[in-house]
Each structure stands twice: as C-alpha cells, then as structure tokens.
Design a protein around this motif. Structure first.
Motif, PDB file in Angstrom:
ATOM      1  N   ASN A  62     -13.689  28.925  -4.532  1.00  0.00           N
ATOM      2  CA  ASN A  62     -12.784  29.220  -3.417  1.00  0.00           C
ATOM      3  C   ASN A  62     -12.658  30.717  -3.178  1.00  0.00           C
ATOM      4  OD1 ASN A  62     -11.884  26.731  -2.363  1.00  0.00           O
ATOM      5  ND2 ASN A  62     -10.624  26.391  -4.164  1.00  0.00           N
ATOM      6  N   MET A  65     -13.690  21.844  -5.169  1.00  0.00           N
ATOM      7  CA  MET A  65     -14.147  23.219  -5.419  1.00  0.00           C
ATOM      8  C   MET A  65     -13.293  23.870  -6.506  1.00  0.00           C
ATOM      9  SD  MET A  65     -15.138  25.078  -1.843  1.00  0.00           S
ATOM     10  CE  MET A  65     -13.606  24.734  -1.032  1.00  0.00           C
ATOM     11  N   GLY A  98     -18.572  27.193  -2.926  1.00  0.00           N
ATOM     12  CA  GLY A  98     -17.772  26.373  -2.015  1.00  0.00           C
ATOM     13  C   GLY A  98     -18.598  25.762  -0.910  1.00  0.00           C
TER      14      GLY A  98
END
Length: 347
Positions: free
Chosen positions: A6, A1, A51
């Motif tokens: 994030n 990610m 994510g």
C-alpha cells in the motif's frame, strides 16, 4: 495488500502527481498524463510498485467516463449515430492494417503468428493479453507491443495537433445537474462491477457513459466534471500507463520492443496521416478529435487525452469503442486461422 504494498502504491501515485504538476508548469500538451506517466515509470523502475495498480486505472477510467457523459446531449447522440458508418469503416481499416502488420512483426520480434496478431490488432491491451494467455500465445510480447503503441500515441498526438480551447468552452452549461453527474459516477460504478464479471469490454469507461446516454435521452443536462477531479483522473491514467513501462519486461523481449516501435509506428502513421484526411471529407470534426478517435490506443487513455486536449470526447469514445468491440468480435476467428498456419519462431 500488505502495508508495504500500500505504501509503495501511494508513493507511486504521489510521484506521478508531483511529476504531472511539474510538467503542467511547462505548458506542454497533455502535461498531467505525460508527467504522471514519467513519474510512475521512474518510480516503478527504481523503488518498485506494489499493490493492485489496475484499481487506480479503473478509478481513472470511471472518472473519465463520467466526465464524457457530462458532454452528452440529444444533439450529440444524434451526431454519434450519424457517424456510425464512419466509425465502422475506421474500425475495419485499422483491423485490416493490424492483420497485415502481424507478418512483419512476427519476423522482427521472432514470435509465432498468433502472438504477432494479438500484438498488432488494435484493441485494448488487457483483452488481447487475456486472449494470449487463454490461447497459449506469448502474453509478455503482446503486453509490451500494446503498451508501447499507447505510449507513442499519447506522446505524439498532442504535439502534432495541439489543444482546441474552443471545444472546452463550448461544453460548459452552468444550469446542468450535479445530481446527474453523481448518478453517472455511482450508477457507472455499480454497473461496472456487475458487467465486468460478465466480460463486458471496458466497463469502467463505458458504464458511466451508458448512464449519461439515458439521462441525455431524457433531456437531462449533466454538470461538468470539476477541473480538479479531471486532473486526478489524468494522473491515475498516466500512473497506470507508466506502471507498465518496466525495464525487465522490455529486457526480456527486446526484439518485441523494436517490432512495436516499427509496426505500431506504421499503424499510427497510416491511421492518423492517411485515414484522418479522408475521414474529414465525411465527418465534420476537428483533426485532433478524429486523430484520437482513429488512433489505435486504449479506450481510457484516448478519452482522457481528448478531455485534456479539449477534443470532442464523446466522438473519440464512439470511434474507440466501435473499433474495440469489432476487434474483439473478429479476433477469435482470426486466431483460429492464424493458428492453423502458425510456425514457431526461427531459432
């Protein structure tokens, strides 16, 4: 990610936590899950969610599974075994209704019977969506129908049946082992990672409970999950559910959303208002426990709701897992039969 993904994920969880807290101030049933679900849905449809949200759901399921393991005792294990015929009967009734409802859903949603069947069978969304992708069915329709059904149950059940505070008090055992609780968490995590690669159903919920069953069989008392950790689990479950409520998904298949409300509403009503009163003649449990047990929702969501409402979470887990297992066993042969008679959607 990426860092951006994030940050989006963290922002979504924070929004869910804040909305869950605000909902808890109102005193409504299932406040942390419902509030988190609303916060996540708003965030996903305005800012967007990056994510892997599935990891948040898995963590929530792991915590809920360990919390359910903490209520297991030899007596409860014996009770679960005695309820097995009722669990199988509930699973058969729910699946029979799911098969029947596939026909009206196919017409209302304007989809083929195979997609309709995978939408109405009362198993987990991830399992049915995977089967849809593998068999060439419309996975987006399957996901929309299953998501709306779980949301409808989570919203309706607590307001229909309320909260059983006596059940919460009855499970407290101050002499129980904290190490046993950690064993359920860590052992459950390891087993979940291994068994998920083998295709085991809902391992993130089931494996911590499996460890708990072993410990309870050895007459080891497991400490209760701390209240704050249970709140975190409810937020994560609500967050993952709200993350699925994306407006573009519903805009893409609006007829499927309408069909979900009609057909899923019928399935929920029959199971809760029609089957639960019959089930109570044979199973001595509270209405909310049986309602969550037979409700055609996700295993993690229903157990999390049971923990939040003070219902008998082990009983709910037993009914839910039995139905999920049976549905996944009968789904492939049913698909073969439906596919042989499938006609494409009407233009």
């Amino acid at each position: 990610m990426t860092l951006s993904a994030n940050l989006q994920l963290a922002g979504g969880i924070l929004a869910s936590a804040i909305c869950g807290w605000l909902a808890s101030l109102t005193g409504i049933p299932l406040a942390w899950i419902l509030g988190a679900m609303a916060g996540s849905a708003i965030y996903a449809n305005t800012i967007g969610l990056g994510g892997k949200t599935k990891y948040m759901r898995r963590l929530g399921q792991l915590l809920i599974g360990a919390a359910t393991a903490a209520v297991l005792t030899p007596d409860i294990l014996g009770e679960l075994l005695s309820y097995l015929p009722a669990m199988v009967a509930a699973a058969i009734v729910a699946n029979a209704l799911g098969v029947l409802l596939a026909f009206p859903l196919a017409k209302i949603a304007n989809v083929d019977r195979k997609s309709a069947l995978l939408s109405t069978l009362p198993a987990g969304m991830s399992e049915m969506a995977s089967l849809a992708r593998e068999t060439g069915a419309q996975a987006d329709v399957v996901m929309v129908v299953h998501t709306l059904r779980v949301v409808m149950i989570v919203v309706l059940v607590p307001f229909l049946f309320g909260i059983d505070r006596s059940a919460i008090q009855a499970t407290i055992d101050p002499s129980a082992s904290v190490l046993a609780l950690f064993a359920c968490l860590i052992g459950g995590l390891v087993l979940s990672i291994v068994t998920s690669k083998l295709g085991v159903l809902n391992p993130w919920v089931i494996m911590p409970m499996a460890v708990g069953i072993v410990l309870a069989s050895l007459d080891i008392s497991i400490a209760q999950m701390p209240w704050g950790v249970l709140v975190v689990a409810q937020i994560l479950i609500g967050f993952s559910l709200g993350a699925r409520l994306k407006k573009e998904d519903f805009a893409r298949v609006p007829r499927a959303a309408l069909a979900a409300i009609i057909c899923s509403g019928g399935l929920i009503a029959i199971m809760i208002f029609g089957f639960v009163p019959i089930l109570r003649l044979f199973v001595d449990e509270t209405p909310v426990s049986l309602a969550l047990g037979v409700a055609p929702g996700g295993l993690g969501e229903m157990i999390a709701s049971a923990k939040a409402l003070g219902a008998a979470s082990a009983i709910v887990a037993g009914f839910q897992f039995t139905r999920s297992f049976l549905t996944n066993v009968i789904a492939p042969p049913l698909l073969v039969r439906f596919a042989a008679n499938t006609k494409g959607p009407t233009p």
